[in-house]
Every structure is written in C-alpha cells, then in structure tokens.
Write a protein that holds these residues in place. Structure first.
Motif: not given
Ligand code: ADP
Ligand code: MG
Length: 633
Positions: A200, A204-205, A251, A255
């Motif tokens: 996760e 996400k990053y 997003e 990132e």
C-alpha cells in the motif's frame, strides 16, 4: 572524526548538522512516518539511474546483471525491513561522505536560523530535503550494506548507526553490487511488518518509480496471507512523463515531483508536454512551493534530470535551464540526443539549445498563466522565487519583455511591503500626462517608503515603485523601459515631471531659483567638494533638503551597495537640493554666525534620510546639540 577503532571497524561522529537533522526529523515527521519508504526507494532508484549512466561508457559495471530492480522485504521475527537495489552502490569514502555529512552548502546557516517552533514544522524540515536519514523515523538502528559497481567482492562496506551521534563503518564481503538498507524497527512500528501494508505504501508513494519494485508474492488463504515463492512487481514501473497526460492523475504528478525534486512538499504547479519540431522531446517541469535553503547559491544543484529515450543520462543538467530559473525541477527526455552524450557535448549541442529555449518558454508561459488566472498562487511563487526571477531581466535578453511582465513591486499605492504591483498595473493607473514609470531604490523598504524624494509625488498623487532588494539595482541596469514607458529614478537628475507640472508652478520655481541663488552659492562654498552643486528643488514638501545623483552617476544606494560588496566605486559627488519653502531653509538666509554648521547639518541629514552613512557621525551630533542650545538661548 574517528573516535575508536577495532580491527577494521571504526566508529565515527556525525557532522553536527546531521545530528541536528536527525533529532528534528524524528520529532517533526513522526506523524507522516511512511515517507521513509518513499525516500529510500527514491535513493535506490537514483542509484540504478547512476549505474545505467556509468555503464553507458563501461558495460562491465553490470557484472552480467543488467536487470535493475529494487526489492522491499521484511522479517517478522527479526523485526526488520530491508530495501535493496542493484544500482551503483558506494565505496567507503562515499558512504562516509553521503551518510555521515550533509554536503550542501548553507546547512549550518539554515539550522541556525530555525526557531524552536519552526523546528517542529514538518514543512520546514521538508524544505531541507528529507532523504536517507528519514529511516530513523521508524528505526532505532539502521544497517547499510553496500558495494560499488566494478569493485571486488571484498570491497563491501557496512555502515551502522542508532541515529545518535555516531556511526560505525567496516569493510566486509558483498557478492552482489548495490545497496541493502536494513531498518531495525522501533517499538510500536510492527504494523510495517506486513506485505499488504508495505504494498500500500509503495503504491501510494512510489508507483511512478521507473525500476520495478519487487516483493514476494502473497495470497489470502484461510483468513490470512501466505507467501508464495515468487516475485511480484508492486509499482507500475513505467516512465510517468512518457504516458499521455489524460492517464496521469494529479496525485501521480505530485508524488513523482517528490522523487525528482527531492522535496517533501507538493509542487506549486507543473507543465507536461511532448514537443515536436526542430528538437523532439518530452518535458515535465515543476515549480516548487518553497525555495530551497540554498537558492542563493548559484552553484547549487540544478533540478533537471536528462533522459534520452527513457534512459537516464544525468542529474542537474544545468544546460537545460537558465540560471534565473534554477528553482525549476523535473525531467527532459530527448528523442534526438545520442545515448553517450557527455556534459561537454551538451554545452555545444544545438538540440540542447533548442530544448533550453523551449523549456524556458514553457516555464515563463506557465508563470504568466498563473499570474493571470491564479493571482494568489502567483503571489506565493513571487514570495519564494521573485528575487531570482529578477535576475532574468538582465540574463535573458530574448525574454526580457516576458520577464518584465512577471515582475512584482512594492509601491506607494499598496499598503504593505509586499511586492504585488505589476508594471501593467502601474501603467494602467498612470496620471494624465505621465510618461514615465517612477521608482525609488533604498537599502530597506522603510528607507524607500519614507524617502524625501517621494514628497512631491505624494502631493501630486503619482505612484512610485519602492525597490529595496539587493538585486533591484542590478536589474534596473537592464530594465530600462516597459511597453514604451521609460523607468525613471525619482532620485536622479533634474526632476522633470513633464506635463505633470503646471505652468504656474513652473513660473514660481524659476522665480525661487533666482531668489535663492545667493543662498545656494553660499552653501556650495561652505560644503566645497562634498557636493557637485547646490540647487533649489521642487521635489520636497516636508523635508528641507535631499541628495540627488547626476543622471549618469550611480544612485547613492547603488554606490553604497557596491562599496559594501568591496568594489571600488568612482567618487561621484551628489547634488544637494534644498526646499525653498522649508522654514529651516528660509531661516538660513539670514544666518551669519553658524552658517557652516547649518550647511553641514543640512547635507548630513539629507544623506541620513536616504539611508546613507555619515563619515563623521560624532561631529554631526555635536553640531546638532550646539544648534539646539542656540535655539534655546
Ligand atoms: P539526496 O537523495 O537528496 O541526495 P539522501 O539523504 O536521500 O539525499 O541521500 C544521500 C546520498 O546518499 C545520496 O545522494 C547518494 O549519494 C547516497 N545514497 C543513498 N542511498 C543510496 C543507495 N541506495 N545507493 C547508492 N547511494 C545511495
Ligand atoms: Mg534521496
């Protein structure tokens, strides 16, 4: 500094700044602890890029393993997390330099300036760049095992630290090149010892990282995860900039910025485009939200990564962006350049010239757009980077007008010291008959705002731009007009208000010049070489006197700046202008006994009022006291 040595293991102290950073980091970033993984993966990816670049000239560095990848794994029993890469690796000296010091200049000053509250502010620490040391947010011991590509297996290095004041370093065997970072988790971090959780965080990053990020596959079975002996790529592992814009979310752009920009915060804006024409390339350029603390270091790292057909070529390709846009971060991917391009070739390449021109235009366009459509955002930009952009007025002749349009100034019409007025705004509210853009320069905003030179402009309601940044004087050497209107200093030459002065005033002024001739001559005799000329002025309403520079001389402010910078300044004599309507001046007409003292005080106070320094302050004070006593008696 070595503090102890046993066999080949040495203990060394961290540079002071590192100790400070470690402390700040653990406390201020704790609430966002997951970012440690982003930082370590980002470094692993950079290490793969660097290997790829060096291997362009030296294939042997691949050691028969050219599938570059990053691996994330964990050991529940040992309570450790490991991030491993088969990138460039580090030798002993590099480990000490990279993981024991902060090489960036200006670090000491940066830490020195942080107040107690600021030290708790994650954004401020983030501005500094978080990096490798963020591992200590979740770990109380970090162990790095690394070997540089091309070295023998016995040239491995182990680095270990508990994030206190020291680290240990020793030479060890390491068969595979690259770096393996093992985090011994702090109490309470055990939730990170789970495949789904790590997946996760990676998604996400680090989804945008070009190399595959591998983890051992897991499957949900009978109410729990079981590992399957097989690797799985967790991230997308494609070049983000090569995808169509429509397939990229905000997003994802954000990132990716944190990786290329080495920043903790989101970017302020970005521009992504594929350019076809003389040169064919893709550019993804970002404007950061905060200035890095080394913004003023013109040698600091430049932020553009150069790729050729998706192969990383180099970091900090300074040829891709002019110096005054050194805050821009991002990626340029060229379709035309050869893969073995070197920095020397870049300097001469026509393709690079075309790319630089295109990127500069894109950034200036992005800023112009922001200024027009999102003025508040633009104000943020200006606060952070305005002073650097001003350098462009002199550096980039071809874009001079565009840059001039982006400039913002403090002004007598705005009520704060913030720079918010554009030259367009100024021109739009010029008075009937006004043909110049007036400005005053001084060392501080207050000195500019209260300059006696502004008095007549206030009276007539004419706006004057207030310039008090160091770069302003330099900029004004190049920025001489905007949209056909010349820029004019209110403290230079004869005050010619042109059509702004009315006929009756002019007549009155000529009369006064005649009437005060004996007085101006007498003051000139008294002051001697200190002044070039003494004359009656109409600039002043409240002050008795002011100094003016001759049209072609440097202004008093510029002369002082140059002197402070240790440069030789040609002695230019100022012109002393006196206000015929001021009681001190009219009184001087009848003064006999202390005329020289009065004249000297008139000159000195004019110098003080524009922010100058007296040659002989003690004598000035003595004279003032004497004159005060005279008044009393
Ligand atoms: P930055 O990435 O902004 O340079 P970091 O603190 O993240 O700062 O990393 C410091 C330096 O340590 C890197 O510039 C790099 O030289 C070195 N480094 C960190 N991780 C690795 C790695 N996995 N492989 C090789 N070098 C690394
Ligand atoms: Mg890093």
């Amino acid at each position: 500094m070595t503090t102890s040595t046993t066999a080949n293991r040495e203990t060394m102290g961290f540079q002071t700044e590192v100790k400070q950073l470690l402390q700040l980091m653990i406390h201020s970033l704790y609430s966002n602890r997951e970012i440690f993984l982003r930082e370590l993966v980002s470094n692993a990816s950079d290490a793969c890029d660097k290997l790829r670049f060096e291997a362009l000239h030296n294939e042997a560095l691949y050691e028969d393993d050219s599938d570059l990848a990053i691996r994330v794994s964990f050991d529940k029993d040992a309570r450790t997390l490991t991030i491993a890469d088969n990138g460039i690796g580090m030798n002993r000296d590099e480990v000490i330099a990279n993981l024991g010091t902060i090489a960036k200049s200006g670090t000491r000053e940066f830490f020195g300036k942080l107040s107690g509250d600021q030290q708790k502010d994650a954004n401020l620490i983030g501005q500094f760049g978080v990096g490798f040391y963020s591992a200590f947010i979740v770990a109380d011991k970090v162990s790095v095992l690394t070997r540089r590509a091309g070295e023998q297996a016995d040239q491995g290095v182990r680095w270990e630290s508990d994030g206190g004041g020291e680290f240990a370093i020793e030479m060890v065997e390491k068969a595979a090149r690259g770096t393996e970072i093992t985090l011994h988790l702090r109490e309470g971090q055990d939730d990170l010892l789970a495949g789904y959780k790590l997946r996760e965080i990676v998604k996400k990053y680090s989804n945008h990282i070009v190399q595959p990020i591998l983890m051992t596959k897991e499957e949900w079975k009978d109410g729990g995860y079981v590992t399957i002996d097989e690797d799985e790529t967790v991230n997308q592992a494609t070049a983000l900039w090569a995808k169509p814009k429509s397939e990229i979310t905000d997003e994802q752009y954000q990132e990716f910025y944190k990786h290329v920009g080495h920043d903790y915060d989101d970017p302020l804006a970005w521009s992504h485009a594929r350019v076809e024409g003389k040169a064919e390339y893709t550019q993804l350029l970002y404007i950061p939200k905060h200035a890095p603390f080394d913004l003023w270091d013109r040698n600091a790292r430049h932020g553009i990564k150069l790729y050729v057909r998706r192969v990383f070529i180099m970091d900090d390709a300074e040829q891709l962006m002019p110096l005054y846009l050194r805050f821009v971060r991002g990626v340029v991917d060229s379709a035309d350049l050869p893969l073995n391009v070197s920095r020397e070739i870049l300097q001469e390449s026509k393709d690079i010239e075309a790319i630089r021109k295109g990127c500069t235009g894109k950034v200036l366009g992005l800023l112009a757009d922001m200024a027009e459509k999102e003025p508040e955002k633009y104000a943020t930009f200006w606060k952070e980077f305005g002073q650097v952009l001003k350098e462009g007025a002199g550096e980039d002749f071809a874009n001079k007008d565009k840059i001039a349009g982006l400039l913002r100034f403090a002004s007598t019409k705005a009520d704060s010291n913030e720079e918010t007025v554009s030259l367009k705004d100024y021109i739009a509210r010029m008075k009937d008959g006004q043909d110049k853009i007036y400005y005053v320069t001084a060392e501080t905003f207050n000195a500019a705002k209260h300059s006696p030179h502004l008095e007549v402009f206030r009276k007539k309601g004419i706006e004057v731009l207030l310039l008090s940044e160091r770069v302003d004087e330099w900029m004004l050497g190049y920025l001489t007009e905007f949209e056909g209107k010349p820029l004019a200093s209110v403290a230079k030459g004869d005050l010619d208000l042109g059509a702004l002065a009315d006929a009756a005033e002019k007549q009155e002024q000529e009369k006064q010049a005649d009437e005060f001739k004996p007085l101006t001559e007498k003051i000139k005799n008294s002051l001697g070489d200190k002044v070039r000329e003494v004359r009656v002025t109409h600039r002043l309403t409240d002050s008795p006197a002011c100094l003016v520079a001759d049209e072609h001389d440097p202004s008093g402010n510029l002369a002082r700046l140059l002197k402070a910078a240790g440069q030789k300044v040609p002695v230019s004599q100022p012109i002393l202008e006196i206000n015929p309507s001021h009681p001190v001046v009219t009184r001087l007409k009848g003064e006999e006994q202390r005329f020289d003292d009065w004249a000297a005080v008139l000159f000195d106070q004019a110098l003080l009022a524009e922010g100058g320094q007296l040659d002989d302050p003690a004598t000035f004070v003595k004279r003032i006291n004497q004159l005060m006593l005279d008044m009393g008696s």
